[in-house]
Design an enzyme around this catalytic site. Structure first.
Site, short mmCIF file in Angstrom:
data_model
loop_
_atom_site.label_atom_id
_atom_site.label_comp_id
_atom_site.label_asym_id
_atom_site.label_seq_id
_atom_site.Cartn_x
_atom_site.Cartn_y
_atom_site.Cartn_z
N TYR A 73 3.25 6.49 11.42
CA TYR A 73 3.46 5.15 12.00
C TYR A 73 4.34 4.21 11.18
O TYR A 73 4.63 3.11 11.61
CB TYR A 73 2.11 4.47 12.28
CG TYR A 73 1.20 4.34 11.07
CD1 TYR A 73 1.39 3.35 10.11
CD2 TYR A 73 0.13 5.23 10.88
CE1 TYR A 73 0.55 3.23 9.02
CE2 TYR A 73 -0.71 5.12 9.79
CZ TYR A 73 -0.50 4.11 8.87
OH TYR A 73 -1.32 4.01 7.79
N ARG A 105 0.87 -1.19 0.00
CA ARG A 105 0.00 0.00 0.00
C ARG A 105 0.90 1.23 0.00
O ARG A 105 1.34 1.67 1.05
CB ARG A 105 -0.90 -0.02 1.24
CG ARG A 105 -2.10 0.93 1.15
CD ARG A 105 -2.70 1.20 2.52
NE ARG A 105 -1.86 2.11 3.25
CZ ARG A 105 -1.77 2.17 4.59
NH1 ARG A 105 -2.47 1.35 5.33
NH2 ARG A 105 -0.97 3.05 5.17
N HIS A 123 -3.83 4.79 3.97
CA HIS A 123 -4.98 3.87 3.98
C HIS A 123 -6.18 4.49 3.27
O HIS A 123 -6.85 3.84 2.47
CB HIS A 123 -5.35 3.52 5.43
CG HIS A 123 -6.62 2.75 5.53
ND1 HIS A 123 -6.72 1.43 5.14
CD2 HIS A 123 -7.86 3.12 5.93
CE1 HIS A 123 -7.97 1.03 5.31
NE2 HIS A 123 -8.67 2.03 5.78
C1 LIG Z 1 -14.72 -5.41 11.49
C2 LIG Z 1 -13.95 -4.15 11.24
N1 LIG Z 1 -12.95 -3.81 12.06
C3 LIG Z 1 -12.23 -2.69 11.83
C4 LIG Z 1 -12.52 -1.89 10.77
C5 LIG Z 1 -11.71 -0.63 10.49
N2 LIG Z 1 -10.89 -0.87 9.31
C6 LIG Z 1 -11.24 -0.37 8.10
S1 LIG Z 1 -10.15 -0.81 6.92
C7 LIG Z 1 -9.18 -1.63 8.03
C8 LIG Z 1 -7.91 -2.32 7.61
C9 LIG Z 1 -8.09 -3.27 6.51
O1 LIG Z 1 -6.85 -3.80 6.16
P1 LIG Z 1 -6.72 -4.86 5.03
O2 LIG Z 1 -7.73 -5.94 5.20
O3 LIG Z 1 -5.29 -5.30 4.99
O4 LIG Z 1 -7.12 -4.06 3.70
P2 LIG Z 1 -6.37 -2.80 3.07
O5 LIG Z 1 -6.91 -1.58 3.74
O6 LIG Z 1 -4.92 -2.95 3.32
O7 LIG Z 1 -6.71 -2.83 1.63
C10 LIG Z 1 -9.71 -1.58 9.31
C11 LIG Z 1 -9.10 -2.19 10.50
C12 LIG Z 1 -13.59 -2.27 9.92
N3 LIG Z 1 -13.93 -1.56 8.85
N4 LIG Z 1 -14.28 -3.42 10.17
#
Ligand SMILES: Cc1ncc(C[n+]2csc(CCOP(=O)(O)OP(=O)(O)O)c2C)c(N)n1
Ligand SMILES: [Mg+2]
Length: 380
Positions: free
Chosen positions: A286, A273, A277
């Site tokens: 971070y 990434r 985010h």
């Molecule tokens: C159940 C839940 N917990 C926390 C969140 C907050 N949240 C949104 S995106 C994210 C990280 C997702 O990471 P990843 O699955 O690696 O996908 P990426 O963003 O890297 O594409 C989090 C923790 C959420 N949307 N849903």
């Protein structure tokens, strides 16, 4: 504390988990004869799909910074994973996205205007402004709206695959996830059920090595994500997610297997990434951005362009024309959709009950009677 986010190498003695790659970082082919045969027109379409994501991301993130849209999430650096996977699907297949696959919906036929109307949440938006921006959904392109709750889409994908199997529909479901989704209980539910019942689903994990501020080293103690598939009893593949041809080939193989009754596969596409985010995040707080810089150098679009030019599939001049065409399309779609008004106020009480209950009608009447300035953020 800054975390590195670099992952451990795969187990050297497991060929199934070695990183599959067709194109070196400089765009040269490792072994031309191993690359699946794809028509030149399709290769050009794949490049256009990747460039569309890049150009859209640049324009729309800029608009978020100008306060013209509320939120934006980029897929920068992940264009090969998104488009390689989308290109491997057939028209009857469904894509159940995670967070960054909107470019796949466009590749599958969602118009830029419809996509951008969803970002504005305007009157043309099929979701009537009820979804977070960048959460399109299109039945016509068989692309389910994003769930936002991490990993909930995986049991959905398995369920859809079971339905397709029971109805003998011959369609395969691509269930997308990020590395972060692997820590959720729905990951287990989705994968376990799919493997036991041989659902025609392909789990496609974009391991971009971060889940907001959580690096892979804090997400899992497994040497890879792909290895987790073995515990469920399904095939695993691990590909260079910045190599669009490797992604295409792995997903195609898995989709073909699923379609012919061979059950699910779990694919890990290793990428990074390179952006924040989302528009709400600042990764310099971070993570060590010198590692991000190294990954920016592994640009998937440049790698594919070099390969296509060397193979004389396309010229540098044609790529420039393609870019300016996309820029015009994006600019025109934004201009058209930005001037469209918000959905009608009464749409906030519609679509939930077959007949609108009196108390909701009364609440709407009360809101409508308020002086306009008192409506605050509610657009009429
Ligand atoms: C159940 C839940 N917990 C926390 C969140 C907050 N949240 C949104 S995106 C994210 C990280 C997702 O990471 P990843 O699955 O690696 O996908 P990426 O963003 O890297 O594409 C989090 C923790 C959420 N949307 N849903
Ligand atoms: Mg991630």
């Amino acid at each position: 504390m800054r975390l590195s986010g670099e992952i451990l190498p795969p187990p050297p003695d497991d060929p199934a988990l070695a990183l599959k790659q067709f194109l070196r970082e400089d765009g040269t082919a490792l072994d031309e004869s191993a690359i699946p045969k794809i028509a030149n027109a399709e290769l050009g379409r794949m490049l256009r799909g990747m460039l569309t994501i890049r150009i859209m991301d640049e324009r729309l993130l800029g608009m978020q910074r100008q306060g013209r849209i509320g939120f934006y999430g980029e897929a920068r650096g992940q264009e090969a994973a998104v488009i390689g996977a989308a290109a491997a699907l057939g028209p009857k297949d469904w894509l159940v996205p995670a967070l960054r696959e909107a470019g796949a919906a466009i590749y599958r036929g969602l118009s830029l205007r419809t996509y951008i109307s969803q970002i504005f949440g305007n009157e043309n938006d099929v979701a009537k402004g009820r979804q977070l921006p960048c959460h399109p959904g299109t039945r016509a392109a068989r692309y389910v709206t994003m769930s936002s709750c991490i990993a909930t889409q995986l049991p959905h994908a398995t369920g859809m695959a079971m339905a397709a199997k029971i109805l003998k529909e011959d369609s395969v479901i691509l269930g997308c996830l990020g590395d972060g989704a692997s820590s959720e209980e729905d990951f287990h539910v989705g994968l376990n059920f799919a493997a036991v019942f041989r659902a025609p689903v392909v789990f496609f994990c974009q391991n971009n090595q971060w889940a907001i501020s959580t690096p892979t080293t804090r997400q899992t103690a497994s040497p890879t994500y792909a290895i987790k598939a073995y515990a469920y009893g399904m095939r695993a593949a691990r590909v260079d997610g910045n190599d669009v041809l490797a992604v295409y080939s792995a997903v195609k193989e898995a989709v073909d297997q699923a379609r012919s009754g061979g059950g699910p596969t779990f694919i890990e596409a290793l990428t990074y990434r390179v952006s924040a985010h989302s528009s709400s995040d600042d990764p310099t707080r971070y993570r060590d951005e010198s590692i991000t810089e190294k990954w920016r150098q592994k640009d998937p679009i440049e790698r594919f362009q070099k390969y296509l030019i060397a193979r004389k599939v396309i010229t540098a001049a044609t790529i420039e024309t393609m870019k300016s065409e996309i820029e015009t399309e994006v600019r025109e779609a934004i201009a058209a959709e930005e001037s469209v008004g918000a959905p009608p106020l009464r749409s906030i009480i519609e679509d939930v009950f077959a007949e609108v209950p009196q108390f909701l009608a009364d609440e709407l009447a009360e809101i409508e009677s308020l002086p306009r300035q008192k409506l605050g953020g509610v657009h009429q």
